[in-house]
Design a protein around this motif. Structure first.
Motif, short mmCIF file in Angstrom:
data_model
loop_
_atom_site.label_atom_id
_atom_site.label_comp_id
_atom_site.label_asym_id
_atom_site.label_seq_id
_atom_site.Cartn_x
_atom_site.Cartn_y
_atom_site.Cartn_z
N UNK A 7 0.83 -1.20 0.00
CA UNK A 7 0.00 0.00 0.00
C UNK A 7 0.87 1.26 0.00
N UNK A 8 1.98 1.21 0.73
CA UNK A 8 2.89 2.36 0.78
C UNK A 8 3.43 2.68 -0.61
N UNK A 9 3.84 1.66 -1.34
CA UNK A 9 4.37 1.88 -2.69
C UNK A 9 3.31 2.43 -3.63
N UNK A 10 2.09 1.92 -3.50
CA UNK A 10 1.00 2.40 -4.35
C UNK A 10 0.75 3.88 -4.10
N UNK A 11 0.72 4.27 -2.82
CA UNK A 11 0.48 5.68 -2.50
C UNK A 11 1.65 6.55 -2.94
N UNK A 12 2.88 6.09 -2.67
CA UNK A 12 4.06 6.89 -3.01
C UNK A 12 4.22 7.06 -4.52
N UNK A 13 3.73 6.08 -5.29
CA UNK A 13 3.84 6.15 -6.74
C UNK A 13 2.77 7.05 -7.35
N UNK A 14 1.65 7.20 -6.65
CA UNK A 14 0.53 7.96 -7.21
C UNK A 14 0.43 9.38 -6.67
N UNK A 15 1.12 9.67 -5.55
CA UNK A 15 1.08 11.00 -4.96
C UNK A 15 2.49 11.42 -4.57
N UNK A 16 2.66 12.71 -4.35
CA UNK A 16 3.96 13.24 -3.92
C UNK A 16 3.93 13.49 -2.42
N UNK B 96 12.40 -3.81 1.61
CA UNK B 96 11.88 -4.00 0.25
C UNK B 96 11.22 -2.72 -0.27
N UNK B 97 10.51 -2.03 0.62
CA UNK B 97 9.88 -0.77 0.24
C UNK B 97 10.94 0.24 -0.20
N UNK B 98 12.01 0.35 0.57
CA UNK B 98 13.09 1.28 0.22
C UNK B 98 13.70 0.94 -1.13
N UNK B 99 13.94 -0.35 -1.37
CA UNK B 99 14.52 -0.77 -2.65
C UNK B 99 13.62 -0.38 -3.81
N UNK B 100 12.32 -0.57 -3.62
CA UNK B 100 11.37 -0.25 -4.69
C UNK B 100 11.21 1.25 -4.88
N UNK B 101 11.24 2.00 -3.78
CA UNK B 101 11.17 3.46 -3.90
C UNK B 101 12.30 3.98 -4.77
N UNK B 102 13.49 3.46 -4.54
CA UNK B 102 14.65 3.91 -5.30
C UNK B 102 14.59 3.38 -6.74
N UNK B 103 14.12 2.14 -6.90
CA UNK B 103 14.01 1.58 -8.25
C UNK B 103 13.04 2.38 -9.11
N UNK C 125 13.03 9.46 3.40
CA UNK C 125 12.47 8.42 4.28
C UNK C 125 13.17 8.45 5.63
N UNK C 126 12.39 8.49 6.70
CA UNK C 126 12.91 8.28 8.05
C UNK C 126 12.47 6.90 8.51
N UNK C 127 13.42 6.06 8.86
CA UNK C 127 13.11 4.73 9.39
C UNK C 127 12.65 4.87 10.83
N UNK C 128 11.50 4.28 11.14
CA UNK C 128 10.98 4.26 12.51
C UNK C 128 10.78 2.79 12.87
N UNK C 129 11.67 2.23 13.70
CA UNK C 129 11.65 0.79 13.89
C UNK C 129 12.01 0.38 15.30
N UNK D 24 20.45 2.36 1.60
CA UNK D 24 19.50 2.40 0.49
C UNK D 24 18.89 3.79 0.29
N UNK D 25 19.28 4.73 1.14
CA UNK D 25 18.84 6.10 0.91
C UNK D 25 17.98 6.72 1.99
#
Length: 227
Positions: free
Chosen positions: A35-44, A61-68, A75-79, A93-94
């Protein structure tokens, strides 16, 4: 500032989203990596807060795809991960920063403000548009030395207009980026808030900074300088 919160725990996501909204940020929530990738790809988004421990597609995986996909949102990692290997991999990865759960709320806001400063292209958080002064951290606004009292939503609207300085933005663009709403021809919320903002910023001054472009949208005009 528009923020995407990527967190699979609904209670925590709700707490973070509500707190950020109260702080004046525009927030969307994604409960999974897909869902995160779908939103990030369709909105800024101006910033993504990303949990690494997500079901299915992990945060890495999300980070890899964002960069790809060449999605530039910082991106701030919250973990809650105690090990360093995945965090280091995420930073490699950025990702621009990392904050460990559980976190102090003030610390999270401080990390977000750092990204706001970077987005402005300066260590300064204050800018001037002609005689209008804006501090994006304290959210203080003044014109010709006179304080301008804005609500949280009015400030968010002003921030969006300034980010598009000297460019015309349509009603639908404002609805999407300030209210996170699709275009609704029956809604006059943009007109109401633009009237309020213009009244507070332009009334009593010879030069109007906010212009209505009939049939197109609105334009905030002026010369910007960093303070």
């Amino acid at each position: 500032m528009k923020i995407l919160v990527v967190e699979d725990e609904p209670k925590l996501a709700g707490f973070v989203s509500k707190g950020l909204q109260q702080a004046g940020y525009l927030v969307q929530w994604a409960g999974s990596g897909t869902e995160a990738l779908e939103k990030a790809a369709s909105e800024t988004f101006d910033l993504i807060l990303l949990d690494l421990m997500l079901p299915g597609m992990t945060g890495i995986d999300v980070l890899k795809n964002l960069r790809a996909f060449k999605i530039p949102s910082p991106v701030i990692i919250v973990s809650a991960l105690s090990g360093t290997s995945q965090v280091v991999e995420g930073l490699d990865l950025g990702a621009v920063d990392y904050i460990r759960k559980p976190f102090e709320w003030d610390e999270l806001l401080a990390r977000i403000r750092i990204q706001q400063r970077k987005a402005l292209g300066s260590e300064s958080t204050r800018i001037a548009i002609d005689d209008l002064l804006i501090d994006f951290i304290t959210r203080e606004v003044s014109r010709s030395g006179k304080p301008v009292q804005l609500t949280a939503k009015e400030f968010t609207l002003l921030e969006y207009l300034i980010r598009n300085l000297n460019r015309v933005v349509s009603k639908s663009q404002i609805l999407e980026n300030v209210w996170n709403m699709d275009f609704d021809p029956e809604s006059n919320i943009v007109e109401v808030y633009m009237h309020q903002l213009r009244k507070k910023i332009d009334k009593g001054f010879e030069t109007s900074l906010i212009e209505t472009v009939i049939g197109v949208g609105y334009k905030f005009s002026g010369s910007k300088s960093m303070l």
